[in-house]
Write an enzyme that holds these catalytic residues in place. Structure first.
Site, PDB file in Angstrom:
ATOM      1  N   GLU A 139       0.862  -1.179   0.000  1.00 18.60           N
ATOM      2  CA  GLU A 139       0.000   0.000   0.000  1.00 18.60           C
ATOM      3  C   GLU A 139       0.899   1.229   0.000  1.00 18.60           C
ATOM      4  O   GLU A 139       1.721   1.402   0.905  1.00 18.60           O
ATOM      5  CB  GLU A 139      -0.884  -0.022   1.251  1.00 18.60           C
ATOM      6  N   GLY A 140       0.784   2.027  -1.047  1.00 20.07           N
ATOM      7  CA  GLY A 140       1.591   3.237  -1.114  1.00 20.07           C
ATOM      8  C   GLY A 140       0.679   4.450  -1.086  1.00 20.07           C
ATOM      9  O   GLY A 140      -0.534   4.324  -0.961  1.00 20.07           O
ATOM     10  N   LYS A 192      -3.542  -3.480  -9.332  1.00 20.18           N
ATOM     11  CA  LYS A 192      -3.108  -2.221  -8.721  1.00 20.18           C
ATOM     12  C   LYS A 192      -4.234  -1.204  -8.836  1.00 20.18           C
ATOM     13  O   LYS A 192      -4.638  -0.851  -9.943  1.00 20.18           O
ATOM     14  CB  LYS A 192      -1.852  -1.732  -9.445  1.00 20.18           C
ATOM     15  N   LEU A 241       1.757 -11.644 -12.302  1.00 21.86           N
ATOM     16  CA  LEU A 241       2.666 -11.609 -11.152  1.00 21.86           C
ATOM     17  C   LEU A 241       4.084 -12.003 -11.563  1.00 21.86           C
ATOM     18  O   LEU A 241       4.274 -12.968 -12.300  1.00 21.86           O
ATOM     19  CB  LEU A 241       2.171 -12.582 -10.074  1.00 21.86           C
ATOM     20  N   ASP A 291       7.622 -13.162  -9.879  1.00 25.43           N
ATOM     21  CA  ASP A 291       8.146 -13.671  -8.618  1.00 25.43           C
ATOM     22  C   ASP A 291       9.551 -13.106  -8.406  1.00 25.43           C
ATOM     23  O   ASP A 291      10.542 -13.769  -8.690  1.00 25.43           O
ATOM     24  CB  ASP A 291       8.157 -15.206  -8.671  1.00 25.43           C
ATOM     25  N   ALA A 292       9.622 -11.877  -7.969  1.00 31.51           N
ATOM     26  CA  ALA A 292      10.912 -11.210  -7.797  1.00 31.51           C
ATOM     27  C   ALA A 292      10.776 -10.152  -6.707  1.00 31.51           C
ATOM     28  O   ALA A 292       9.657  -9.816  -6.313  1.00 31.51           O
ATOM     29  CB  ALA A 292      11.332 -10.569  -9.117  1.00 31.51           C
ATOM     30  N   ASP A 336       9.903   7.834 -13.194  1.00 29.79           N
ATOM     31  CA  ASP A 336       9.962   7.732 -11.725  1.00 29.79           C
ATOM     32  C   ASP A 336      10.797   6.507 -11.352  1.00 29.79           C
ATOM     33  O   ASP A 336      10.490   5.783 -10.412  1.00 29.79           O
ATOM     34  CB  ASP A 336       8.528   7.598 -11.179  1.00 29.79           C
ATOM     35  N   ASP A 347       5.680   0.003 -12.490  1.00 33.00           N
ATOM     36  CA  ASP A 347       5.158   1.276 -11.979  1.00 33.00           C
ATOM     37  C   ASP A 347       5.289   2.426 -12.990  1.00 33.00           C
ATOM     38  O   ASP A 347       6.149   3.286 -12.855  1.00 33.00           O
ATOM     39  CB  ASP A 347       5.893   1.611 -10.666  1.00 33.00           C
TER      40      ASP A 347
HETATM   41  P1  ADP Z   1       3.396   2.102  -6.207  1.00 39.02           P
HETATM   42  O1  ADP Z   1       4.755   2.616  -6.565  1.00 39.02           O
HETATM   43  O2  ADP Z   1       2.306   3.052  -6.501  1.00 39.02           O
HETATM   44  O3  ADP Z   1       3.332   1.559  -4.817  1.00 39.02           O
HETATM   45  P2  ADP Z   1       4.024  -0.263  -7.812  1.00 39.02           P
HETATM   46  O4  ADP Z   1       3.592  -0.476  -9.203  1.00 39.02           O
HETATM   47  O5  ADP Z   1       5.463   0.067  -7.571  1.00 39.02           O
HETATM   48  O6  ADP Z   1       3.078   0.830  -7.160  1.00 39.02           O
HETATM   49  O7  ADP Z   1       3.629  -1.556  -6.988  1.00 39.02           O
HETATM   50  C1  ADP Z   1       3.824  -1.649  -5.595  1.00 39.02           C
HETATM   51  C2  ADP Z   1       4.477  -2.982  -5.236  1.00 39.02           C
HETATM   52  O8  ADP Z   1       3.679  -4.066  -5.672  1.00 39.02           O
HETATM   53  C3  ADP Z   1       5.808  -3.181  -5.920  1.00 39.02           C
HETATM   54  O9  ADP Z   1       6.860  -2.629  -5.183  1.00 39.02           O
HETATM   55  C4  ADP Z   1       5.905  -4.677  -6.019  1.00 39.02           C
HETATM   56  O10 ADP Z   1       6.383  -5.222  -4.812  1.00 39.02           O
HETATM   57  C5  ADP Z   1       4.480  -5.100  -6.187  1.00 39.02           C
HETATM   58  N1  ADP Z   1       4.140  -5.351  -7.602  1.00 39.02           N
HETATM   59  C6  ADP Z   1       3.524  -4.525  -8.472  1.00 39.02           C
HETATM   60  N2  ADP Z   1       3.348  -5.111  -9.677  1.00 39.02           N
HETATM   61  C7  ADP Z   1       3.871  -6.355  -9.571  1.00 39.02           C
HETATM   62  C8  ADP Z   1       3.973  -7.483 -10.459  1.00 39.02           C
HETATM   63  N3  ADP Z   1       3.481  -7.459 -11.704  1.00 39.02           N
HETATM   64  N4  ADP Z   1       4.558  -8.604  -9.986  1.00 39.02           N
HETATM   65  C9  ADP Z   1       5.025  -8.659  -8.723  1.00 39.02           C
HETATM   66  N5  ADP Z   1       4.941  -7.656  -7.846  1.00 39.02           N
HETATM   67  C10 ADP Z   1       4.375  -6.515  -8.247  1.00 39.02           C
END
Ligand code: ADP
Length: 281
Positions: free
Chosen positions: A98-99, A118, A180, A182-183, A217, A234
């Site tokens: 959650e951001g 998201k 998803l 896996d990283a 970003d 992102d």
């Molecule tokens: P925000 O920067 O607005 O929080 P992000 O797109 O960076 O949004 O997503 C937040 C977090 O969700 C990421 O840091 C990552 O851990 C996880 N995440 C987002 N998309 C994926 C994806 N396709 N596969 C795995 N993890 C993801």
């Protein structure tokens, strides 16, 4: 989220659709516009809006008339409903993160397996400040949020297959679904071959640039790594390479990455040289 989702009947769904369709024209969509679109009397719409307002799905406001807009929760439930209806998502799982500008969930998709949903919330809840700073007229923050989700989805569509980004699965309202990966985020891991990983990241920036997109970003928080490679995530702030600010954003992205590797792994690369490499000059 799921309880809210289950609490909606068909009339509610029609009301949410009508708010979504009209939110580009009204900060608070008037009851008469909703009534017209749904073919239901204004009295019944008012009653239903009271319920939706109580569930914190809509924010209702009386001016000369009663109008309604989405809350972040409401827009997210609405978007989820559409994703389920079109079979992009079959089950919502746990919150992964959650951001300030998003909430990210694990989910299942019959077609794609494990996915990530998201929900964007750009400008929320301090939309008023945003409105003062930039001239958005009287658009509700939900409009900005939907735009942000769409920008992210479009960037992923354009990049997938050309650069290492998550596969985009669907977009509805403020929700973007990707497969998803896996990283882990770069900042969470201690890598044993930082020189190789840095080169891989710069190569991805170069591929994205060749495809006409600058992340805008980029940092150690938006790069995922595992033993197979790196992924860039992102994209709501991405810009076209023709954008007047493009060079500035590109340089900032590259600098963020170089600074991180220098700070963390004592690896130094010359910014100017790297910029030339990325732009193929
Ligand atoms: P925000 O920067 O607005 O929080 P992000 O797109 O960076 O949004 O997503 C937040 C977090 O969700 C990421 O840091 C990552 O851990 C996880 N995440 C987002 N998309 C994926 C994806 N396709 N596969 C795995 N993890 C993801």
């Amino acid at each position: 989220m799921i309880e809210l989702y289950r609490g909606l009947d068909r009339k509610d769904e029609c009301i949410l659709n009508a708010i979504f369709d009209n939110m580009w024209d009204f900060e608070y969509v008037p009851v008469h516009a909703i009534a017209r679109e749904c073919g239901i009397s204004e009295e019944k719409i008012e009653l239903a809006l009271k319920k939706l307002g109580g569930m914190r799905i809509t924010e209702n406001k009386y001016t000369e008339y009663l109008g309604a807009s989405f809350t972040f929760k409401g827009l997210s439930v609405f978007s989820l409903k559409r994703l389920v209806n079109k079979n992009a998502v079959s089950m919502l799982g746990n919150i992964m993160g959650e951001g300030k500008e998003s909430v990210v969930y694990n989910a299942m998709s019959e077609r794609y397996g494990e996915v990530v949903v998201k929900f964007h919330r750009v400008g929320y809840p301090s939309f008023k400040k945003v409105k003062e700073k930039r001239d958005y007229g009287s658009l509700h923050y939900t409009v900005l949020t939907v735009r942000s989700a769409k920008r992210e989805y479009n960037a992923l569509k354009k990049l997938y297959g050309y650069a290492s980004v998550p596969q985009p699965v669907a977009w509805e309202g403020n929700a973007v679904v990707t497969r998803l990966i896996d990283a882990k985020e770069l900042f969470r891991v201690k890598i044993s071959n930082p020189g190789d990983v840095l080169d891989m990241i710069l190569e991805e920036i170069k591929k994205m640039y060749a495809r006409g997109i600058i992340h805008g970003d980029l940092s150690q928080f938006n790069i995922l790594v595992n033993s197979d490679g790196v992924w860039i995530i992102d994209f709501p702030q991405s810009v076209d390479t023709k954008d007047p600010m493009a060079q500035e954003y590109l340089e900032r992205d590259v600098k963020n990455v170089l600074d991180y590797f220098e700070r963390t792994y004592r690896l130094k690369k010359d910014l100017k040289e790297v910029m030339k490499y990325i732009k193929d000059e």
